[in-house]
Design a protein around this motif. Sequence first.
Motif, PDB file in Angstrom:
ATOM      1  N   ARG A   1      11.112 -11.022   2.583  1.00 42.47           N
ATOM      2  CA  ARG A   1      10.709 -12.400   2.252  1.00 42.47           C
ATOM      3  C   ARG A   1      11.956 -13.134   1.782  1.00 42.47           C
ATOM      4  O   ARG A   1      12.157 -13.306   0.586  1.00 42.47           O
TER       5      ARG A   1
ATOM      6  N   HIS B   1      12.649 -12.128  -5.235  1.00 44.84           N
ATOM      7  CA  HIS B   1      13.683 -11.298  -4.623  1.00 44.84           C
ATOM      8  C   HIS B   1      15.090 -11.723  -5.032  1.00 44.84           C
ATOM      9  O   HIS B   1      16.015 -10.955  -4.963  1.00 44.84           O
TER      10      HIS B   1
ATOM     11  N   ARG C   1       4.204 -20.179   0.549  1.00 46.55           N
ATOM     12  CA  ARG C   1       3.528 -20.354  -0.739  1.00 46.55           C
ATOM     13  C   ARG C   1       4.558 -20.499  -1.871  1.00 46.55           C
ATOM     14  O   ARG C   1       4.468 -21.394  -2.708  1.00 46.55           O
ATOM     15  N   ASP C   2       5.559 -19.623  -1.847  1.00 48.23           N
ATOM     16  CA  ASP C   2       6.574 -19.634  -2.902  1.00 48.23           C
ATOM     17  C   ASP C   2       7.390 -20.932  -2.905  1.00 48.23           C
ATOM     18  O   ASP C   2       7.585 -21.557  -3.942  1.00 48.23           O
ATOM     19  N   ARG C   3       7.840 -21.348  -1.712  1.00 44.58           N
ATOM     20  CA  ARG C   3       8.647 -22.572  -1.612  1.00 44.58           C
ATOM     21  C   ARG C   3       7.820 -23.811  -1.991  1.00 44.58           C
ATOM     22  O   ARG C   3       8.306 -24.728  -2.622  1.00 44.58           O
TER      23      ARG C   3
ATOM     24  N   PHE D   1      14.066 -22.786   2.866  1.00 44.81           N
ATOM     25  CA  PHE D   1      13.447 -21.683   3.597  1.00 44.81           C
ATOM     26  C   PHE D   1      14.490 -20.901   4.381  1.00 44.81           C
ATOM     27  O   PHE D   1      15.524 -21.448   4.770  1.00 44.81           O
TER      28      PHE D   1
ATOM     29  N   VAL E   1      12.636 -15.746  -1.399  1.00 44.43           N
ATOM     30  CA  VAL E   1      11.482 -15.860  -2.293  1.00 44.43           C
ATOM     31  C   VAL E   1      11.908 -15.525  -3.717  1.00 44.43           C
ATOM     32  O   VAL E   1      12.688 -14.607  -3.943  1.00 44.43           O
ATOM     33  N   SER E   2      11.390 -16.290  -4.676  1.00 45.90           N
ATOM     34  CA  SER E   2      11.856 -16.240  -6.068  1.00 45.90           C
ATOM     35  C   SER E   2      11.967 -14.829  -6.638  1.00 45.90           C
ATOM     36  O   SER E   2      12.933 -14.514  -7.318  1.00 45.90           O
TER      37      SER E   2
ATOM     38  N   ASP F   1       3.731 -15.739   2.365  1.00 49.31           N
ATOM     39  CA  ASP F   1       4.376 -15.563   1.052  1.00 49.31           C
ATOM     40  C   ASP F   1       5.538 -16.538   0.881  1.00 49.31           C
ATOM     41  O   ASP F   1       5.712 -17.128  -0.181  1.00 49.31           O
ATOM     42  N   ILE F   2       6.345 -16.698   1.947  1.00 43.39           N
ATOM     43  CA  ILE F   2       7.499 -17.605   1.878  1.00 43.39           C
ATOM     44  C   ILE F   2       7.026 -19.051   1.685  1.00 43.39           C
ATOM     45  O   ILE F   2       7.498 -19.760   0.799  1.00 43.39           O
TER      46      ILE F   2
ATOM     47  N   LYS G   1      16.412 -20.913  -7.519  1.00 42.81           N
ATOM     48  CA  LYS G   1      15.241 -21.804  -7.652  1.00 42.81           C
ATOM     49  C   LYS G   1      15.453 -22.986  -6.730  1.00 42.81           C
ATOM     50  O   LYS G   1      15.986 -24.017  -7.117  1.00 42.81           O
TER      51      LYS G   1
END
Length: 357
Positions: free
Chosen positions: A216, A222, A265-267, A230, A219-220, A262-263, A226
């Motif tokens: 991922r 990993h 959602r996180d971004r 993408f 992603v935060s 997951d990517i 902040k």
Amino acid sequence: MTHKPLGKPLTILGIETSCDETAAAVVRGAAPGPGMILSNIVFSQVEAHAPYGGVVPEIASRAHLEILDDIIERALAEAKVGLAEVDGIAATAGPGLIGGVMVGLTTAKALALAAGKPLIAVNHLMGHALTARLTHGVEFPFLLLLVSGGHCQLVGVGGPLENGKWDFRLYGSTIDDAVGEAFDKTAKILGLPYPGGPQVEQAAKSGNPRAYDLPRPLVSGHNARKSADFSFSGLKTALRQLAQGGVDVADASASFQAAVIDILRDRTRIAMQMFRADFPGGNVLVVAGGVAANQAIGAALEKLCREEGFVTRIPPPGLCTDNAAMIAWAGVERLSAGSGDDLSVSPKARWPLATMP
Ligand code: KG4
Ligand code: ZN
């Protein structure tokens, strides 16, 4: 905020030729929407490009040239509107494949000149961005997640400014592949037909999303960065390596889609914080572009919105993928905000939203 139409309803002919869809539509309405789609003709060139596994620009522009006049005639006929009755002619002026954009924009200029109507040179991304106003009457401001074959970005959309410019704030974009491109490449790796997005979504339905452990990127959890940017190329590389050993197509599709979710959602969660700092009280997430047709992605984003106190607005699938109704609607918005374009406007292969108009 106003819930009344901002001006008198306008009827606009829209033309879209920036990729592999030749499209024309007639839309009637006023900001903030919703508007009425009087006709919406989309001719997909997908079969012409399928043997090559992707869009071939030369084939695309020739196909646009051959069919566009017909498509426009059909759009006007179906809407029962003559050229003399429209308030303006809107065409995609970029970003996109330059040959195709030239065909659509030149045709629009000729029609505008012949009929004595205003020309509106529309940014294709703005078309995607404002579709949720056409369909749902969404008010400004909103947070936009634009996920298509060529683009992946998170943008705060504040609406038209008094100086004639538009308030678009870029919170994040892809540093490599667009998300639709990642779907298309994944499909190719897995031997699924082009275009890959819908195929991967279908295959994923019978697969196990935990079958393969895919990365991922950005992603935060990993790494500590902040940002709402993408990255999808690492995911694609991992999948390619995996496929060399032979994989189960359904499981690989499901695992890929789970990583993409997951990517996204996180971004999006990070961009929501940035958006709220810029627009206190803003709570609408609009998802647009071809990948917004993916129901698993839509469901995950709706869940995220419930957690974060946002509401989601996702246009129906046929208006998420490329079409001319969204271009006509952007024409409604720009013309009612007072800005048409000169006939000397030129097509642009690149045209970031943040530099609008
Ligand atoms: O917005 P669009 O029609 O064209 C561009 O402006 O790029 O988006 C096309 C992209 C393609 O990459 C296609 O594979 C992807 O959207 N797509 C999907 C789905 N439907 C279309 N990706 C994932 N799931 C889908 N259901
Ligand atoms: Zn598009």
